[in-house]
Design a protein around this motif. Structure first.
Motif, PDB file in Angstrom:
ATOM      1  N   ARG A  98      39.859   3.095  28.962  1.00 22.67           N
ATOM      2  CA  ARG A  98      41.224   2.712  29.314  1.00 22.67           C
ATOM      3  C   ARG A  98      42.069   3.976  29.351  1.00 22.67           C
ATOM      4  O   ARG A  98      41.969   4.838  28.479  1.00 22.67           O
ATOM      5  CB  ARG A  98      41.790   1.732  28.286  1.00 22.67           C
ATOM      6  CG  ARG A  98      43.098   1.058  28.734  1.00 22.67           C
ATOM      7  CD  ARG A  98      43.668   0.163  27.630  1.00 22.67           C
ATOM      8  NE  ARG A  98      42.671  -0.747  27.088  1.00 22.67           N
ATOM      9  CZ  ARG A  98      42.312  -1.892  27.666  1.00 22.67           C
ATOM     10  NH1 ARG A  98      42.852  -2.233  28.819  1.00 22.67           N
ATOM     11  NH2 ARG A  98      41.407  -2.667  27.092  1.00 22.67           N
ATOM     12  N   PRO A 108      45.773   4.678  29.202  1.00 25.84           N
ATOM     13  CA  PRO A 108      47.051   3.993  28.982  1.00 25.84           C
ATOM     14  C   PRO A 108      48.275   4.650  29.621  1.00 25.84           C
ATOM     15  O   PRO A 108      49.269   3.964  29.891  1.00 25.84           O
ATOM     16  CB  PRO A 108      47.179   3.975  27.457  1.00 25.84           C
ATOM     17  CG  PRO A 108      46.312   5.098  26.986  1.00 25.84           C
ATOM     18  CD  PRO A 108      45.176   5.157  27.955  1.00 25.84           C
ATOM     19  N   ARG A 109      48.229   5.940  29.889  1.00 33.24           N
ATOM     20  CA  ARG A 109      49.402   6.608  30.440  1.00 33.24           C
ATOM     21  C   ARG A 109      49.383   6.704  31.958  1.00 33.24           C
ATOM     22  O   ARG A 109      50.268   7.299  32.560  1.00 33.24           O
ATOM     23  CB  ARG A 109      49.537   8.007  29.833  1.00 33.24           C
ATOM     24  CG  ARG A 109      50.003   7.994  28.383  1.00 33.24           C
ATOM     25  CD  ARG A 109      50.033   9.383  27.773  1.00 33.24           C
ATOM     26  NE  ARG A 109      50.827  10.323  28.567  1.00 33.24           N
ATOM     27  CZ  ARG A 109      50.895  11.630  28.335  1.00 33.24           C
ATOM     28  NH1 ARG A 109      50.181  12.160  27.341  1.00 33.24           N
ATOM     29  NH2 ARG A 109      51.637  12.415  29.086  1.00 33.24           N
ATOM     30  N   ASN A 117      49.652   4.789  35.461  1.00 37.20           N
ATOM     31  CA  ASN A 117      50.078   3.574  36.162  1.00 37.20           C
ATOM     32  C   ASN A 117      50.461   3.985  37.572  1.00 37.20           C
ATOM     33  O   ASN A 117      51.523   4.568  37.792  1.00 37.20           O
ATOM     34  CB  ASN A 117      51.234   2.895  35.439  1.00 37.20           C
ATOM     35  CG  ASN A 117      51.400   1.448  35.893  1.00 37.20           C
ATOM     36  OD1 ASN A 117      51.549   1.177  37.089  1.00 37.20           O
ATOM     37  ND2 ASN A 117      51.368   0.519  34.944  1.00 37.20           N
ATOM     38  N   PRO A 170      47.690  -1.005  36.018  1.00 32.45           N
ATOM     39  CA  PRO A 170      46.891  -0.447  34.928  1.00 32.45           C
ATOM     40  C   PRO A 170      45.583   0.137  35.444  1.00 32.45           C
ATOM     41  O   PRO A 170      44.918  -0.449  36.293  1.00 32.45           O
ATOM     42  CB  PRO A 170      46.646  -1.656  34.015  1.00 32.45           C
ATOM     43  CG  PRO A 170      47.770  -2.591  34.316  1.00 32.45           C
ATOM     44  CD  PRO A 170      48.070  -2.410  35.772  1.00 32.45           C
ATOM     45  N   GLN A 227      41.998  -1.143  36.802  1.00 30.87           N
ATOM     46  CA  GLN A 227      41.383  -1.968  35.760  1.00 30.87           C
ATOM     47  C   GLN A 227      40.941  -3.281  36.379  1.00 30.87           C
ATOM     48  O   GLN A 227      41.638  -3.842  37.232  1.00 30.87           O
ATOM     49  CB  GLN A 227      42.420  -2.209  34.669  1.00 30.87           C
ATOM     50  CG  GLN A 227      41.953  -3.013  33.485  1.00 30.87           C
ATOM     51  CD  GLN A 227      43.023  -3.066  32.416  1.00 30.87           C
ATOM     52  OE1 GLN A 227      43.435  -2.050  31.868  1.00 30.87           O
ATOM     53  NE2 GLN A 227      43.502  -4.262  32.127  1.00 30.87           N
TER      54      GLN A 227
END
Length: 255
Positions: free
Chosen positions: A28, A30-31, A33, A39, A100
């Protein structure tokens, strides 16, 4: 962040491992986008894969995505986890960014212990007799036809963009039985785009073309043959058959 850029690995945030495969590990990110993507996750290649990887071809796949309009991007990414950005480690490209997997392409398995586990809804889970379906998955014949129609539409779209799957198998293809029924391709970095492949073409055992033909890998013809295998095996609930006579009398002869 714009699509097509090269991310430094330290830009991705605190990466969390999501799964491992033959080529590498998916985390993953997370930062990250990305516009039209949402995501994102990061696939980090194993060293032995990097040794044979064509970074220019992988960059070409990322640049190909940049050619899309907003509507085209949304349609395309609803069907495939396509590379949308490269990732650089300390000195060289180490992997890439992709969307994702959408929630509808996960399944909750019931384990013998009574516990449950969320896993990717791979087509391979549907290729066993009903009494042996893994995790209690049950899919009707009608839904199976809808799934095959969804795959045929997705494959037509990919071929229209001169993309061939190559390693077309139920391990690289996900399903959703929610409305509307749909499919989702993963491992898209292994696909051929306009005749170029980022890595040597592989084939899943029992989904090879060499058994029946000398046709090169990753052509529209080999994709069509393997789609035919998917039709046969999904309807007969059989992992390995290549015999159309295994289809029951309830299957229309035009299939």
């Amino acid at each position: 962040m714009a699509t097509g850029r090269i991310f430094q690995k330290n830009e991705l945030g605190s990466i969390v491992e999501l799964g491992k495969g033959g080529q590498g590990v998916v985390y993953r990110a997370p930062r990250v986008n990305i516009r039209h993507v949402g995501p994102a996750v990061y696939k980090e290649y194993k060293p032995e894969v990097l040794a044979t990887l064509s970074v220019p071809v992988l960059q070409g796949a990322v640049d190909f995505f940049r050619e899309f309009t907003r509507v085209e991007a949304e349609e395309f990414l609803s069907l495939a986890a396509w590379p949308v950005g490269l990732v650089r480690g300390s000195s060289a490209v180490s992997g890439f960014i992709m969307p994702q997997v959408p929630k509808q392409f996960f399944t909750t398995f019931s384990l013998p212990s009574g516990k449950t586990k969320e896993v990717l809804s791979k087509f391979e889970h549907l290729l066993n007799p009903d009494q042996f379906q893994i995790g209690g998955i049950r899919v009707s014949d009608q839904t199976r036809y809808h799934l095959l129609y969804a795959v045929s539409q997705a494959l037509t779209l990919l071929h229209g963009y001169e993309i061939t799957v190559g390693d077309f198998s139920p391990k690289n293809l996900l399903f959703s039985t929610t409305t509307p029924v749909g499919c989702y391709f993963i491992d898209c970095d292994a696909m051929s785009i306009r005749g170029a492949c980022a890595a040597p073409q592989l084939e899943t055992p029992n989904w090879d073309i060499r058994t029946v033909s000398s046709e090169p890998r990753a052509t529209k013809a080999t994709d069509a043959y393997k789609f035919g295998l998917l039709v046969l095996r999904l309807l007969t609930r059989n992992q390995v058959t290549r015999n159309p006579n295994d289809l029951g009398s309830s299957v229309p002869s035009s299939i």
